[in-house]
Scaffold this motif. Structure first.
Motif, PDB file in Angstrom:
ATOM      1  N   TRP A 136       0.811  -1.217   0.000  1.00  0.00           N
ATOM      2  CA  TRP A 136       0.000   0.000   0.000  1.00  0.00           C
ATOM      3  C   TRP A 136       0.846   1.270   0.000  1.00  0.00           C
ATOM      4  CZ3 TRP A 136      -0.076  -3.797   3.665  1.00  0.00           C
ATOM      5  CH2 TRP A 136       0.509  -3.530   4.902  1.00  0.00           C
ATOM      6  N   LEU A 137       2.184   1.095  -0.022  1.00  0.00           N
ATOM      7  CA  LEU A 137       3.100   2.224  -0.190  1.00  0.00           C
ATOM      8  C   LEU A 137       4.133   1.883  -1.265  1.00  0.00           C
ATOM      9  CD1 LEU A 137       3.807   3.210   3.541  1.00  0.00           C
ATOM     10  CD2 LEU A 137       2.349   4.422   1.920  1.00  0.00           C
ATOM     11  N   PRO A 138       3.685   1.608  -2.497  1.00  0.00           N
ATOM     12  CA  PRO A 138       4.627   1.143  -3.528  1.00  0.00           C
ATOM     13  C   PRO A 138       5.682   2.182  -3.897  1.00  0.00           C
ATOM     14  CG  PRO A 138       2.490   1.646  -4.490  1.00  0.00           C
ATOM     15  CD  PRO A 138       2.309   1.701  -3.009  1.00  0.00           C
ATOM     16  N   GLN A 139       5.428   3.456  -3.583  1.00  0.00           N
ATOM     17  CA  GLN A 139       6.390   4.507  -3.923  1.00  0.00           C
ATOM     18  C   GLN A 139       7.490   4.652  -2.881  1.00  0.00           C
ATOM     19  OE1 GLN A 139       3.480   4.947  -2.553  1.00  0.00           O
ATOM     20  NE2 GLN A 139       3.614   6.514  -0.977  1.00  0.00           N
ATOM     21  N   TRP A 140       7.407   3.883  -1.760  1.00  0.00           N
ATOM     22  CA  TRP A 140       8.327   4.117  -0.651  1.00  0.00           C
ATOM     23  C   TRP A 140       9.662   3.404  -0.842  1.00  0.00           C
ATOM     24  CZ3 TRP A 140       8.039   1.170   4.542  1.00  0.00           C
ATOM     25  CH2 TRP A 140       9.060   1.624   5.399  1.00  0.00           C
ATOM     26  N   GLN A 141       9.734   2.111  -0.577  1.00  0.00           N
ATOM     27  CA  GLN A 141      10.990   1.371  -0.614  1.00  0.00           C
ATOM     28  C   GLN A 141      10.761   0.019  -1.264  1.00  0.00           C
ATOM     29  OE1 GLN A 141      13.984   2.329   0.293  1.00  0.00           O
ATOM     30  NE2 GLN A 141      13.617   4.171   1.491  1.00  0.00           N
ATOM     31  N   TRP A 142      11.847  -0.532  -1.840  1.00  0.00           N
ATOM     32  CA  TRP A 142      11.792  -1.880  -2.404  1.00  0.00           C
ATOM     33  C   TRP A 142      12.167  -2.889  -1.336  1.00  0.00           C
ATOM     34  CZ3 TRP A 142       9.321  -1.947  -6.790  1.00  0.00           C
ATOM     35  CH2 TRP A 142       9.407  -0.857  -7.643  1.00  0.00           C
ATOM     36  N   LYS A 143      11.596  -4.055  -1.464  1.00  0.00           N
ATOM     37  CA  LYS A 143      11.928  -5.168  -0.561  1.00  0.00           C
ATOM     38  C   LYS A 143      13.395  -5.535  -0.774  1.00  0.00           C
ATOM     39  CE  LYS A 143      10.659  -8.987   1.888  1.00  0.00           C
ATOM     40  NZ  LYS A 143      10.047  -8.987   3.224  1.00  0.00           N
ATOM     41  N   THR A 144      14.165  -5.535   0.306  1.00  0.00           N
ATOM     42  CA  THR A 144      15.593  -5.799   0.192  1.00  0.00           C
ATOM     43  C   THR A 144      15.910  -7.265   0.456  1.00  0.00           C
ATOM     44  OG1 THR A 144      17.772  -5.254   1.087  1.00  0.00           O
ATOM     45  CG2 THR A 144      15.918  -5.118   2.606  1.00  0.00           C
ATOM     46  N   THR A 145      16.934  -7.759  -0.193  1.00  0.00           N
ATOM     47  CA  THR A 145      17.415  -9.119   0.068  1.00  0.00           C
ATOM     48  C   THR A 145      18.554  -9.120   1.079  1.00  0.00           C
ATOM     49  OG1 THR A 145      18.940  -8.968  -1.817  1.00  0.00           O
ATOM     50  CG2 THR A 145      16.754  -9.931  -2.219  1.00  0.00           C
ATOM     51  N   ALA A 146      18.956  -7.919   1.540  1.00  0.00           N
ATOM     52  CA  ALA A 146      20.025  -7.836   2.531  1.00  0.00           C
ATOM     53  C   ALA A 146      19.618  -8.564   3.802  1.00  0.00           C
ATOM     54  CB  ALA A 146      20.334  -6.375   2.846  1.00  0.00           C
ATOM     55  N   LYS A 147      20.546  -9.322   4.382  1.00  0.00           N
ATOM     56  CA  LYS A 147      20.229 -10.110   5.569  1.00  0.00           C
ATOM     57  C   LYS A 147      20.145  -9.243   6.809  1.00  0.00           C
ATOM     58  CE  LYS A 147      19.972 -14.017   3.466  1.00  0.00           C
ATOM     59  NZ  LYS A 147      18.660 -14.664   3.291  1.00  0.00           N
ATOM     60  N   GLY A 148      21.070  -8.281   6.961  1.00  0.00           N
ATOM     61  CA  GLY A 148      21.032  -7.396   8.112  1.00  0.00           C
ATOM     62  C   GLY A 148      21.262  -8.135   9.416  1.00  0.00           C
ATOM     63  N   GLY A 149      21.514  -7.394  10.472  1.00  0.00           N
ATOM     64  CA  GLY A 149      21.579  -7.984  11.799  1.00  0.00           C
ATOM     65  C   GLY A 149      22.824  -8.798  12.060  1.00  0.00           C
ATOM     66  N   LEU A 150      23.001  -9.122  13.330  1.00  0.00           N
ATOM     67  CA  LEU A 150      24.209  -9.806  13.763  1.00  0.00           C
ATOM     68  C   LEU A 150      23.979 -11.221  14.280  1.00  0.00           C
ATOM     69  CD1 LEU A 150      25.790  -6.866  15.833  1.00  0.00           C
ATOM     70  CD2 LEU A 150      26.441  -7.598  13.529  1.00  0.00           C
ATOM     71  N   PHE A 151      22.796 -11.487  14.841  1.00  0.00           N
ATOM     72  CA  PHE A 151      22.659 -12.671  15.680  1.00  0.00           C
ATOM     73  C   PHE A 151      21.618 -13.684  15.216  1.00  0.00           C
ATOM     74  CE2 PHE A 151      23.753  -9.173  18.802  1.00  0.00           C
ATOM     75  CZ  PHE A 151      25.102  -9.466  18.804  1.00  0.00           C
ATOM     76  N   PHE A 152      20.654 -13.291  14.380  1.00  0.00           N
ATOM     77  CA  PHE A 152      19.516 -14.161  14.094  1.00  0.00           C
ATOM     78  C   PHE A 152      19.397 -14.441  12.605  1.00  0.00           C
ATOM     79  CE2 PHE A 152      18.452 -11.503  17.813  1.00  0.00           C
ATOM     80  CZ  PHE A 152      18.499 -12.509  18.780  1.00  0.00           C
ATOM     81  N   THR A 153      18.953 -15.653  12.291  1.00  0.00           N
ATOM     82  CA  THR A 153      18.820 -16.048  10.890  1.00  0.00           C
ATOM     83  C   THR A 153      17.391 -15.973  10.388  1.00  0.00           C
ATOM     84  OG1 THR A 153      18.629 -18.368  11.562  1.00  0.00           O
ATOM     85  CG2 THR A 153      20.828 -17.567  11.009  1.00  0.00           C
TER      86      THR A 153
END
Length: 360
Positions: A136-153
């Motif tokens: 509902w906010l297609p103009q905002w951001q794209w879905k990222t494939t970056a994993k991010g974070g340090l501790f959780f999978t």
């Protein structure tokens, strides 16, 4: 089917973004979104993606939610492969937003939104190629494939608490609407508390969704219902490859966990005298106060290696004793949910309840 996103409604999304980063080791993966009514922040660790919403005005739907409930999980988004076929099988659902398609340069995003039987919102998405983070906010951001974070999978399971007597009807709703299957059921009873639990899984096994109901007025499940002012998500279990190291690090960062009595580890040794821990690892398990459950399994050919489930639970993260996190590590294809640990967990929560009541 798999869990795509968890949506938290909170009073200050920026503060909670910083909390997830500094305390839990998540990363912010997009810039924030702000309009005149709502602020949205996004944090991520592995496949666990959390969207944090807070109201900018009384017109925000988040403001309306927070008048009815304390901060917590208001919505769970599931990704499916064939949304139109999935939706066609869902008879009698309440559609909050009808099926829609958003074309992109490399694919499309199909989505709809339905109201769960407990009031929890479920958004269903079908993603192909690079797609918007929020439909509902297609103009905002794209879905990222970056994993991010340090501790959780990723997310191991999500737990829903319902009122006494509502377990079977809630389970039947998810069976009928989502086609989920019953996996494991158990009842836990202590002198002061108790619960009934039914674990549901989707056909792929990627979604695991235990549902609990209280068995007494003094149950910690009932306490959740009282403070949450209705059914809701009690906790989310985050997968980690090294639970003892992560737990000790999070404690250093300021995360509070439920206390486990030393007698638990004495009893654990009696229950499982041949746990496959070295002396140093056993000492680390005790220092981190991680709970351990062992499963006999016909899946392994090496019977010296029984599947192990290691888990620990944070204190509630919000002011009210409602939502908390579980950290979980599964070894050698462990499939259960630590039924042998639930009594210890219940007793630990009861001690916290008693301590708070004594202080108030």
């Amino acid at each position: 089917m798999k869990i795509d996103q968890i949506h938290f409604y909170v009073e200050n999304a920026s503060w909670w973004r910083n909390w997830f980063i500094s305390q839990m080791g998540f990363e912010a993966v997009t810039s924030p979104y702000r309009d005149k009514h709502t602020l949205i922040e996004v944090v991520k660790s592995g496949e666990a993606e959390f969207l944090l919403y807070s109201p900018e005005s009384e017109e925000s739907p988040v403001a309306a939610y927070l008048k009815q409930h304390p901060p917590g999980v208001a919505e769970v988004t599931f990704e499916v492969s064939y949304l139109e076929e999935t939706l066609a099988k869902m008879q009698g659902v309440t559609l909050l937003r009808p099926l829609q398609t958003i074309p992109t340069n490399s694919g499309h995003l199909k989505w709809c939104q339905i109201l769960g039987v407990t009031g929890l919102i479920h958004t269903l998405v079908e993603r192909e190629g690079v797609t918007p983070l929020l439909p509902w906010l297609p103009q905002w951001q794209w879905k990222t494939t970056a994993k991010g974070g340090l501790f959780f999978t990723g997310i191991d399971h999500v737990v829903l608490n319902v009122a006494k007597g509502a377990l079977q009807s809630t389970v039947q709703w998810y069976e009928k609407i989502f086609g989920w299957q019953r996996k494991q059921a158990f009842t836990i009873q202590t002198p002061h508390s108790g619960l009934k639990s039914q674990v549901l899984v989707d056909s792929s096994g990627k979604v695991q969704f235990p549902i609990n109901e209280p068995t007494s007025e003094t149950s910690q499940i009932q306490e959740f219902i009282n403070y949450n002012r209705g059914a809701g998500i009690q906790h989310i279990a985050l997968q980690t490859p090294n639970i003892t190291d992560v737990t000790l690090t999070l404690k250093q960062r300021g995360v509070s966990f439920l206390r486990v009595p030393d007698t638990y580890y004495t009893q654990l040794k009696e229950r499982f005298p041949k746990l496959p821990f070295s002396t140093s690892e056993w000492e680390q398990v005790k220092e981190a106060q991680v709970l351990v459950d062992s499963e006999a399994s016909a899946l392994t050919t090496d019977f010296k290696k029984n599947p192990l489930l290691l888990q620990i639970f944070t204190q509630p993260i919000f002011q009210e004793p409602t939502f908390f996190f579980e950290l979980i590590e599964r070894r050698d294809r462990a499939q259960g949910f630590g039924e042998g640990n639930f009594r210890a967990l219940f007793e630990a929560i009861e001690r916290e309840q008693f301590s708070k009541n004594q202080q108030s």
